[in-house]
Design a protein around this motif. Structure first.
Motif, PDB file in Angstrom:
ATOM      1  N   ARG A 160      24.350   2.454  92.976  1.00 16.72           N
ATOM      2  CA  ARG A 160      24.617   3.872  93.176  1.00 16.72           C
ATOM      3  C   ARG A 160      25.120   4.491  91.875  1.00 16.72           C
ATOM      4  O   ARG A 160      25.889   3.897  91.138  1.00 16.72           O
ATOM      5  CB  ARG A 160      25.654   4.075  94.281  1.00 16.72           C
ATOM      6  CG  ARG A 160      25.146   3.748  95.675  1.00 16.72           C
ATOM      7  CD  ARG A 160      26.209   4.030  96.728  1.00 16.72           C
ATOM      8  NE  ARG A 160      25.675   3.836  98.069  1.00 16.72           N
ATOM      9  CZ  ARG A 160      25.629   2.668  98.689  1.00 16.72           C
ATOM     10  NH1 ARG A 160      26.122   1.583  98.092  1.00 16.72           N
ATOM     11  NH2 ARG A 160      25.114   2.562  99.900  1.00 16.72           N
ATOM     12  N   ALA A 161      24.703   5.734  91.639  1.00 19.86           N
ATOM     13  CA  ALA A 161      25.074   6.411  90.399  1.00 19.86           C
ATOM     14  C   ALA A 161      26.581   6.579  90.288  1.00 19.86           C
ATOM     15  O   ALA A 161      27.154   6.439  89.200  1.00 19.86           O
ATOM     16  CB  ALA A 161      24.376   7.768  90.327  1.00 19.86           C
ATOM     17  N   SER A 162      27.254   6.874  91.390  1.00 18.15           N
ATOM     18  CA  SER A 162      28.700   7.081  91.330  1.00 18.15           C
ATOM     19  C   SER A 162      29.423   5.826  90.859  1.00 18.15           C
ATOM     20  O   SER A 162      30.401   5.913  90.110  1.00 18.15           O
ATOM     21  CB  SER A 162      29.223   7.495  92.711  1.00 18.15           C
ATOM     22  OG  SER A 162      28.914   6.519  93.687  1.00 18.15           O
ATOM     23  N   ALA A 163      28.947   4.653  91.279  1.00 13.95           N
ATOM     24  CA  ALA A 163      29.583   3.393  90.879  1.00 13.95           C
ATOM     25  C   ALA A 163      29.333   3.088  89.408  1.00 13.95           C
ATOM     26  O   ALA A 163      30.229   2.620  88.695  1.00 13.95           O
ATOM     27  CB  ALA A 163      29.082   2.256  91.749  1.00 13.95           C
ATOM     28  N   VAL A 164      28.115   3.335  88.939  1.00 13.16           N
ATOM     29  CA  VAL A 164      27.789   3.062  87.541  1.00 13.16           C
ATOM     30  C   VAL A 164      28.538   4.023  86.622  1.00 13.16           C
ATOM     31  O   VAL A 164      29.035   3.625  85.566  1.00 13.16           O
ATOM     32  CB  VAL A 164      26.266   3.151  87.317  1.00 13.16           C
ATOM     33  CG1 VAL A 164      25.926   3.109  85.828  1.00 13.16           C
ATOM     34  CG2 VAL A 164      25.558   2.000  88.036  1.00 13.16           C
ATOM     35  N   LEU A 165      28.633   5.285  87.005  1.00 18.71           N
ATOM     36  CA  LEU A 165      29.359   6.251  86.188  1.00 18.71           C
ATOM     37  C   LEU A 165      30.854   5.936  86.126  1.00 18.71           C
ATOM     38  O   LEU A 165      31.546   6.357  85.199  1.00 18.71           O
ATOM     39  CB  LEU A 165      29.143   7.665  86.736  1.00 18.71           C
ATOM     40  CG  LEU A 165      27.751   8.246  86.517  1.00 18.71           C
ATOM     41  CD1 LEU A 165      27.559   9.513  87.347  1.00 18.71           C
ATOM     42  CD2 LEU A 165      27.495   8.533  85.047  1.00 18.71           C
ATOM     43  N   ARG A 180      31.426  -5.636  87.061  1.00 21.12           N
ATOM     44  CA  ARG A 180      32.089  -5.423  88.345  1.00 21.12           C
ATOM     45  C   ARG A 180      32.089  -3.934  88.673  1.00 21.12           C
ATOM     46  O   ARG A 180      32.427  -3.100  87.825  1.00 21.12           O
ATOM     47  CB  ARG A 180      33.549  -5.902  88.307  1.00 21.12           C
ATOM     48  CG  ARG A 180      33.734  -7.388  88.145  1.00 21.12           C
ATOM     49  CD  ARG A 180      35.223  -7.728  88.272  1.00 21.12           C
ATOM     50  NE  ARG A 180      36.026  -6.934  87.358  1.00 21.12           N
ATOM     51  CZ  ARG A 180      36.296  -7.292  86.108  1.00 21.12           C
ATOM     52  NH1 ARG A 180      35.819  -8.425  85.625  1.00 21.12           N
ATOM     53  NH2 ARG A 180      37.045  -6.521  85.334  1.00 21.12           N
ATOM     54  N   ILE A 181      31.740  -3.602  89.916  1.00 16.94           N
ATOM     55  CA  ILE A 181      31.819  -2.217  90.370  1.00 16.94           C
ATOM     56  C   ILE A 181      32.548  -2.176  91.707  1.00 16.94           C
ATOM     57  O   ILE A 181      32.637  -3.176  92.410  1.00 16.94           O
ATOM     58  CB  ILE A 181      30.429  -1.557  90.533  1.00 16.94           C
ATOM     59  CG1 ILE A 181      29.623  -2.266  91.628  1.00 16.94           C
ATOM     60  CG2 ILE A 181      29.674  -1.521  89.211  1.00 16.94           C
ATOM     61  CD1 ILE A 181      28.373  -1.499  92.049  1.00 16.94           C
ATOM     62  N   THR A 188      34.548  -4.859  96.041  1.00 22.45           N
ATOM     63  CA  THR A 188      34.119  -5.111  94.666  1.00 22.45           C
ATOM     64  C   THR A 188      32.934  -6.057  94.667  1.00 22.45           C
ATOM     65  O   THR A 188      32.902  -7.024  95.430  1.00 22.45           O
ATOM     66  CB  THR A 188      35.267  -5.726  93.841  1.00 22.45           C
ATOM     67  OG1 THR A 188      36.384  -4.836  93.860  1.00 22.45           O
ATOM     68  CG2 THR A 188      34.851  -5.954  92.399  1.00 22.45           C
ATOM     69  N   MET A 189      31.937  -5.764  93.823  1.00 23.86           N
ATOM     70  CA  MET A 189      30.757  -6.621  93.740  1.00 23.86           C
ATOM     71  C   MET A 189      30.243  -6.623  92.303  1.00 23.86           C
ATOM     72  O   MET A 189      30.671  -5.820  91.469  1.00 23.86           O
ATOM     73  CB  MET A 189      29.653  -6.141  94.692  1.00 23.86           C
ATOM     74  CG  MET A 189      29.122  -4.752  94.376  1.00 23.86           C
ATOM     75  SD  MET A 189      27.647  -4.298  95.335  1.00 23.86           S
ATOM     76  CE  MET A 189      26.365  -5.249  94.478  1.00 23.86           C
ATOM     77  N   TRP A 190      29.356  -7.548  92.012  1.00 26.08           N
ATOM     78  CA  TRP A 190      28.723  -7.616  90.702  1.00 26.08           C
ATOM     79  C   TRP A 190      27.384  -6.893  90.752  1.00 26.08           C
ATOM     80  O   TRP A 190      26.647  -6.996  91.728  1.00 26.08           O
ATOM     81  CB  TRP A 190      28.472  -9.069  90.306  1.00 26.08           C
ATOM     82  CG  TRP A 190      29.707  -9.842  89.959  1.00 26.08           C
ATOM     83  CD1 TRP A 190      30.414 -10.671  90.766  1.00 26.08           C
ATOM     84  CD2 TRP A 190      30.374  -9.849  88.693  1.00 26.08           C
ATOM     85  NE1 TRP A 190      31.493 -11.201  90.103  1.00 26.08           N
ATOM     86  CE2 TRP A 190      31.487 -10.708  88.820  1.00 26.08           C
ATOM     87  CE3 TRP A 190      30.143  -9.216  87.471  1.00 26.08           C
ATOM     88  CZ2 TRP A 190      32.365 -10.954  87.776  1.00 26.08           C
ATOM     89  CZ3 TRP A 190      31.026  -9.454  86.430  1.00 26.08           C
ATOM     90  CH2 TRP A 190      32.111 -10.314  86.587  1.00 26.08           C
ATOM     91  N   THR A 283      21.686  -7.999  98.705  1.00 29.61           N
ATOM     92  CA  THR A 283      22.781  -8.406  97.821  1.00 29.61           C
ATOM     93  C   THR A 283      22.798  -7.566  96.553  1.00 29.61           C
ATOM     94  O   THR A 283      23.855  -7.137  96.077  1.00 29.61           O
ATOM     95  CB  THR A 283      22.653  -9.891  97.465  1.00 29.61           C
ATOM     96  OG1 THR A 283      22.689 -10.672  98.665  1.00 29.61           O
ATOM     97  CG2 THR A 283      23.777 -10.339  96.551  1.00 29.61           C
ATOM     98  N   LYS A 284      21.627  -7.302  96.006  1.00 34.04           N
ATOM     99  CA  LYS A 284      21.547  -6.547  94.751  1.00 34.04           C
ATOM    100  C   LYS A 284      21.974  -5.090  94.948  1.00 34.04           C
ATOM    101  O   LYS A 284      22.686  -4.535  94.108  1.00 34.04           O
ATOM    102  CB  LYS A 284      20.126  -6.607  94.179  1.00 34.04           C
ATOM    103  CG  LYS A 284      19.988  -5.888  92.832  1.00 34.04           C
ATOM    104  CD  LYS A 284      18.667  -6.198  92.177  1.00 34.04           C
ATOM    105  CE  LYS A 284      18.536  -5.457  90.841  1.00 34.04           C
ATOM    106  NZ  LYS A 284      19.572  -5.866  89.864  1.00 34.04           N
ATOM    107  N   THR A 285      21.553  -4.474  96.034  1.00 36.33           N
ATOM    108  CA  THR A 285      21.855  -3.060  96.249  1.00 36.33           C
ATOM    109  C   THR A 285      23.229  -2.837  96.868  1.00 36.33           C
ATOM    110  O   THR A 285      23.748  -1.719  96.842  1.00 36.33           O
ATOM    111  CB  THR A 285      20.804  -2.415  97.164  1.00 36.33           C
ATOM    112  OG1 THR A 285      20.782  -3.116  98.418  1.00 36.33           O
ATOM    113  CG2 THR A 285      19.420  -2.468  96.519  1.00 36.33           C
TER     114      THR A 285
END
Length: 318
Positions: A160-165, A180-181, A188-190, A283-285
């Motif tokens: 998600r963009a909010s997590a990456v930002l 980590r996000i 929390t996940m990788w 898992t990835k998403t």
């Protein structure tokens, strides 16, 4: 004795109001709860929705005096003409607040009535765009390095963009192409990315060791700096974290109307086209259930075109 019990119950409620809290006090208590404060993005989203609802309901009214039909009218006035996804999201935020008030605090509170039911969100199978379109966009010479890196990371991580930002440089594990996000709910996940993002990140970081990964173009003025969380200011450059709205506008400008979520959606769809298992995509998403992933496992348009060619007759030689 009865008066003593009533006063005790009032002190326990933390509202100081006999007969239950006001709308404003109930909202403030909810926003201060661990359910909300554990994630600042969740806090910001709830605050925006509930503050607008309070304005129409009357912030100084007792929550117990608000009727169900008044709540339905308020929701309709605020978001009645919005898209189904927006309506459902904001309706759910108000519903979460009222459920918390009734079940956790045992306050008399209205409920979201049937008249304000969830709306059907139609699936849009055109949200995924081709890999070549994303690649061309990220290779354009007139696109700044920051935008290229963000879009590559969103696509390759399917996050998600909010997590990456919200990423900070200290969250990154560059050697292993992961970070980590914090996702919705506070978990929390990788996330992982590929070679293209890995090539861009060192250039974007440019030797910085701390602070937000993606920065705005300019340093904030005195007023904005005073109201901005110190975690969102780079200690080395003084620039603020790039916000979601600004990132959305930049992609819309350079990407001919492309939306941030389309990068995540396209990534998951392309993984499904490549026969990656639903469990791996989940898992990835960061999705919580396989049901949510099924829309990505369904073949995309490119796979349908390829299958269609098998129906054509053999090509004739000229």
């Amino acid at each position: 004795m009865a008066a003593t019990v009533t006063a005790l119950d009032t002190r326990r409620s933390g509202t100081g109001t006999v007969g239950g809290p006001t709308v404003r006090a109930a909202i403030d208590a909810f926003l201060d709860s661990p359910k909300v404060t554990s994630n600042r993005h969740t806090l910001r989203a709830y605050t925006n929705v509930l503050d607008r609802a309070a304005e129409l309901l009357g912030p100084n009214r007792r929550l117990a005096d608000v009727a169900d039909d008044e709540l339905a009218t308020t929701l309709s006035q605020l978001w009645g003409t919005a898209k189904p996804a927006t309506w459902n999201r904001n309706r759910a935020a108000v519903g979460s607040w009222l459920t918390w008030c009734a079940t956790r605090q045992h306050w008399t509170a209205p409920a979201v009535p049937a008249a304000a039911e969830r709306r059907r969100e139609n699936n849009d199978d055109t949200k995924a765009v081709s890999r070549s379109r994303i690649d061309r966009l990220c290779r354009r010479r007139n696109v700044p390095l920051r935008e290229k890196t963000l879009w590559r990371m969103l696509y390759e991580s399917a996050s998600r963009a909010s997590a990456v930002l919200a990423l900070n440089i200290e969250d990154l594990d560059l050697a292993n192409k992961q970070a980590r996000i914090t996702v919705k709910g506070g978990d929390t996940m990788w996330i992982t990315w590929g070679t293209d993002t890995a090539h861009l990140l060192p250039r974007l970081i440019a030797g910085r060791e701390h602070g937000p990964l993606f920065l705005s173009e300019h340093r904030p003025g005195p007023h904005r700096r005073a109201t901005t969380d110190t975690r969102d200011i780079c200690p080395e450059t003084g620039r603020a974290r790039l916000g979601y709205d600004r990132a959305r506008i930049l992609l819309g400008h350079h990407g001919d109307g492309l939306r941030l979520h389309q990068l995540r959606h396209s990534s998951a769809t392309h993984l499904g086209d490549a026969n990656v298992s639903a469990n791996v995509i989940m898992t990835k998403t960061g999705h919580k259930s396989l049901r949510s992933v099924q829309r990505y496992v369904k073949p995309g348009l490119a796979a349908v075109h390829e299958a269609t060619e098998t129906l054509s007759g053999p090509r004739r030689r000229g």
